[in-house]
Design an enzyme around this catalytic site. Structure first.
Site, PDB file in Angstrom:
ATOM      1  N   ARG A  60       0.823  -1.207   0.000  1.00 14.55           N
ATOM      2  CA  ARG A  60       0.000   0.000   0.000  1.00 14.55           C
ATOM      3  C   ARG A  60       0.860   1.261   0.000  1.00 14.55           C
ATOM      4  O   ARG A  60       0.461   2.281  -0.563  1.00 14.55           O
ATOM      5  CB  ARG A  60      -0.919   0.014   1.220  1.00 14.55           C
ATOM      6  CG  ARG A  60      -2.092  -0.916   1.044  1.00 14.55           C
ATOM      7  CD  ARG A  60      -3.043  -0.819   2.195  1.00 14.55           C
ATOM      8  NE  ARG A  60      -4.337  -1.393   1.830  1.00 14.55           N
ATOM      9  CZ  ARG A  60      -5.372  -1.465   2.644  1.00 14.55           C
ATOM     10  NH1 ARG A  60      -5.272  -0.999   3.872  1.00 14.55           N
ATOM     11  NH2 ARG A  60      -6.504  -1.987   2.237  1.00 14.55           N
ATOM     12  N   LYS A 221     -14.231 -16.511   5.416  1.00 16.50           N
ATOM     13  CA  LYS A 221     -15.650 -16.393   5.723  1.00 16.50           C
ATOM     14  C   LYS A 221     -16.495 -15.852   4.576  1.00 16.50           C
ATOM     15  O   LYS A 221     -16.060 -14.984   3.830  1.00 16.50           O
ATOM     16  CB  LYS A 221     -15.820 -15.483   6.933  1.00 16.50           C
ATOM     17  CG  LYS A 221     -15.260 -16.115   8.195  1.00 16.50           C
ATOM     18  CD  LYS A 221     -15.552 -15.267   9.399  1.00 16.50           C
ATOM     19  CE  LYS A 221     -15.248 -16.040  10.669  1.00 16.50           C
ATOM     20  NZ  LYS A 221     -15.519 -15.231  11.848  1.00 16.50           N
ATOM     21  N   GLY A 377      -5.761  -8.760   0.932  1.00 12.47           N
ATOM     22  CA  GLY A 377      -4.413  -8.760   1.502  1.00 12.47           C
ATOM     23  C   GLY A 377      -3.778 -10.135   1.486  1.00 12.47           C
ATOM     24  O   GLY A 377      -2.607 -10.278   1.130  1.00 12.47           O
ATOM     25  N   GLY A 400     -11.762  -3.919   1.815  1.00 12.87           N
ATOM     26  CA  GLY A 400     -13.198  -3.621   1.939  1.00 12.87           C
ATOM     27  C   GLY A 400     -13.700  -2.653   0.875  1.00 12.87           C
ATOM     28  O   GLY A 400     -14.809  -2.807   0.356  1.00 12.87           O
TER      29      GLY A 400
HETATM   30  P1  ADP Z   1      -8.092 -11.885   1.454  1.00 12.83           P
HETATM   31  O1  ADP Z   1      -7.275 -11.193   2.520  1.00 12.83           O
HETATM   32  O2  ADP Z   1      -7.279 -12.290   0.279  1.00 12.83           O
HETATM   33  O3  ADP Z   1      -9.334 -11.109   1.107  1.00 12.83           O
HETATM   34  P2  ADP Z   1      -9.515 -13.425   3.388  1.00 12.83           P
HETATM   35  O4  ADP Z   1      -9.042 -12.489   4.447  1.00 12.83           O
HETATM   36  O5  ADP Z   1     -10.936 -13.406   3.020  1.00 12.83           O
HETATM   37  O6  ADP Z   1      -8.617 -13.267   2.093  1.00 12.83           O
HETATM   38  O7  ADP Z   1      -9.190 -14.913   3.835  1.00 12.83           O
HETATM   39  C1  ADP Z   1      -7.895 -15.333   4.141  1.00 12.83           C
HETATM   40  C2  ADP Z   1      -7.905 -16.346   5.244  1.00 12.83           C
HETATM   41  O8  ADP Z   1      -8.761 -17.428   4.927  1.00 12.83           O
HETATM   42  C3  ADP Z   1      -6.536 -16.924   5.448  1.00 12.83           C
HETATM   43  O9  ADP Z   1      -6.100 -16.595   6.749  1.00 12.83           O
HETATM   44  C4  ADP Z   1      -6.740 -18.423   5.294  1.00 12.83           C
HETATM   45  O10 ADP Z   1      -6.024 -19.185   6.235  1.00 12.83           O
HETATM   46  C5  ADP Z   1      -8.231 -18.571   5.529  1.00 12.83           C
HETATM   47  N1  ADP Z   1      -8.744 -19.797   4.929  1.00 12.83           N
HETATM   48  C6  ADP Z   1      -8.692 -20.164   3.656  1.00 12.83           C
HETATM   49  N2  ADP Z   1      -9.216 -21.385   3.486  1.00 12.83           N
HETATM   50  C7  ADP Z   1      -9.620 -21.806   4.699  1.00 12.83           C
HETATM   51  C8  ADP Z   1     -10.226 -22.986   5.192  1.00 12.83           C
HETATM   52  N3  ADP Z   1     -10.528 -24.002   4.379  1.00 12.83           N
HETATM   53  N4  ADP Z   1     -10.479 -23.076   6.514  1.00 12.83           N
HETATM   54  C9  ADP Z   1     -10.154 -22.064   7.321  1.00 12.83           C
HETATM   55  N5  ADP Z   1      -9.582 -20.919   6.935  1.00 12.83           N
HETATM   56  C10 ADP Z   1      -9.316 -20.793   5.633  1.00 12.83           C
HETATM   57 MG    MG Z   2      -7.584 -10.991   4.647  1.00 12.94          MG
END
Ligand code: ADP
Ligand code: MG
Length: 448
Positions: A60, A221, A377, A400
């Site tokens: 960033r 999630k 991220g 977000g």
């Molecule tokens: P981003 O930052 O790319 O938007 P998110 O913050 O939505 O991604 O999600 C990232 C997190 O999701 C990571 O910490 C990863 O460990 C978790 N994750 C991915 N797959 C699973 C899973 N099957 N069970 C639990 N956590 C998961």
């Molecule tokens: Mg994230």
């Protein structure tokens, strides 16, 4: 308290006011600003991950550099402002911006002093001493409760540090705070180059994607992603799901996921999204097999199983090889990819296979001419671990804000900036007070 913009410095007219600066944002950008001799209040998003007082990922900060350089080269001085974390209106020593300033100084190869507080006599002095070509970084604006409340007095104090306002904090554009929206109601305002390129990349995805267009959504999630999934279903030809997000969709389609992360409250939403996809003929790819682990920890026992029979006491932590192959096949003809969220618990290398494979696949697709936009991220961190970040068409630094933009929601920090071609002092309508209005209508002298 009403605040009137200070007059433009003597002899400096807005030479470059023009309507010909085509901007994807439709907003007035710094390319329409003659910044020479101006003090620019520049909102950036230096909300970066820290560990032991060091910046772990400075994407960033690097993303803000083109705007900073352009303004400095133009002969402006810059007062940078950002938030970091959620100090909730109180001073939190662990959320000071000095580590970010050090990273910026490293990249710019120049001094980036920080102030001990966003306001105060010491800060006023430091700002007043700035000369053209110099910059400083205000301390975390969220140490003041007025920031998140968009308090008008706090906004006015911040605005007193600049002749013009430039918002380049795309990652905070979904927040109507004093340093994103309040200041824009007081000073002549512009968007920076990062804001412009983010909006351009994301609008292109939504408005004119080369087809087939695939969205790949993973991560932990569903709850934060329901709205964007619903919006994307109306745009994409293919939706590939992974991570904890896929688990909730597996439950929605009648499977049990054992101890895997999933959100019971989101199952109904997931069902609705699946129904919407079926109605629209959007193909949804759910994992057919997965890596299941005894515990979500390093060194634990794990095995590959079909998602038809996920064992009750295990956690699904990654896609299995058949699912990865299915993703590869499905992406074959795809010309546009939007990827948000890792496909597994990639922080544990044994559960990062699908995420790594997808990263390589995304790089291959981009090299072959597809448009590949990656947001989030953790997804970007995964690309960086593999040295593949640079191969993507666009990395969205927004988090977000990117999601809200893709949902089709208005970003207040962007909405408040006047449209491209507006004269220098135009302020957003909502903020026109009598004095401000008079000022805005006053004829603007042109110097050449
Ligand atoms: P981003 O930052 O790319 O938007 P998110 O913050 O939505 O991604 O999600 C990232 C997190 O999701 C990571 O910490 C990863 O460990 C978790 N994750 C991915 N797959 C699973 C899973 N099957 N069970 C639990 N956590 C998961
Ligand atoms: Mg994230």
């Amino acid at each position: 308290m009403r605040f009137v913009p200070r007059p433009r410095p003597e002899g400096i007219g807005p030479r470059r006011i023009a309507t010909s600066f085509e901007s994807a944002t439709g907003k007035r950008t710094i390319r329409e600003l003659d910044a020479r001799g101006q003090r620019v209040f520049l909102r950036v998003d230096f909300n970066v991950p820290l560990s032991d007082g060091k910046v772990v990922d400075d994407s960033r900060i690097r993303a803000a550099i083109p705007t900073i350089k352009a303004l400095l080269e133009d002969g402006a001085s810059i007062v940078l402002a950002s938030h970091l974390g959620r100090p909730d209106g109180k001073v939190v020593d662990g959320l000071r911006l000095r580590p970010a300033a050090e990273r910026l100084a490293h990249h710019l190869k120049m001094m980036v002093p920080t102030t001990g507080d966003a306001l105060g006599v010491g800060t006023d002095d430091a700002v007043n001493r700035l000369r053209p070509g110099e910059l400083l970084l205000l301390e975390n604006v969220r140490f003041h409760a007025g920031e998140e409340k968009n308090d008008s007095a706090f906004a006015a104090r911040l605005a007193s540090y600049g002749d013009v306002f430039v918002n380049d904090a795309f990652g905070t554009a979904h927040r109507a705070h004093a340093s994103t929206v309040g200041v824009a109601g007081i000073l002549p305002s512009y968007v920076g180059l990062l804001m412009e390129s983010e909006v351009e990349a994301l609008s292109n995805l939504l408005d004119k994607p080369a087809r087939p267009f695939a969205a790949i959504v993973g991560g932990g999630k569903v709850s934060g992603k329901v709205a964007v999934l619903e919006a994307l279903i109306k745009k994409v030809d293919l939706l590939i799901l992974g991570g904890g997000v896929a688990n909730t969709f597996l439950v929605a389609s009648g499977r049990s996921v054992g101890k895997s992360l999933y959100e019971a409250k989101m199952v109904e939403h997931a069902r609705r999204i699946l129904k919407l996809a079926a109605e629209r003929g959007v193909k949804v790819l759910l994992p057919v097999d997965g890596v299941v682990a005894k515990e979500v920890t390093r060194g634990t026992e794990f095995k590959v199983v079909s998602t038809e029979k996920l064992p009750a006491s295990w956690h699904m932590v990654d896609l299995g090889p058949d699912s990865i192959n299915a993703v590869r096949d499905a992406l074959g003809p795809v010309k546009t990819i939007l990827w948000n969220g890792p496909l597994g618990v990639f922080e544990i290398p044994a559960f990062g296979t699908a995420t790594r494979e997808l990263a390589k696949l995304a790089a291959e697709k981009a090299e072959a001419g597809a448009t590949v936009v990656v947001g989030g991220g953790d997804s970007i961190a995964a690309l960086q671990q593999l040295n593949l970040a640079g191969k993507m068409t666009h990395l969205s630094t927004g988090g977000g804000a990117s999601l809200e933009f893709l949902e089709g929601r208005e970003l207040p920090g962007l909405a408040v900036i006047p449209t491209s071609g507006s004269p220098y002092e135009t302020l957003p309508i909502a903020w026109h007070g009598p004095e401000v209005e008079k000022k805005a209508k006053a004829p603007v002298k042109k110097s050449s």
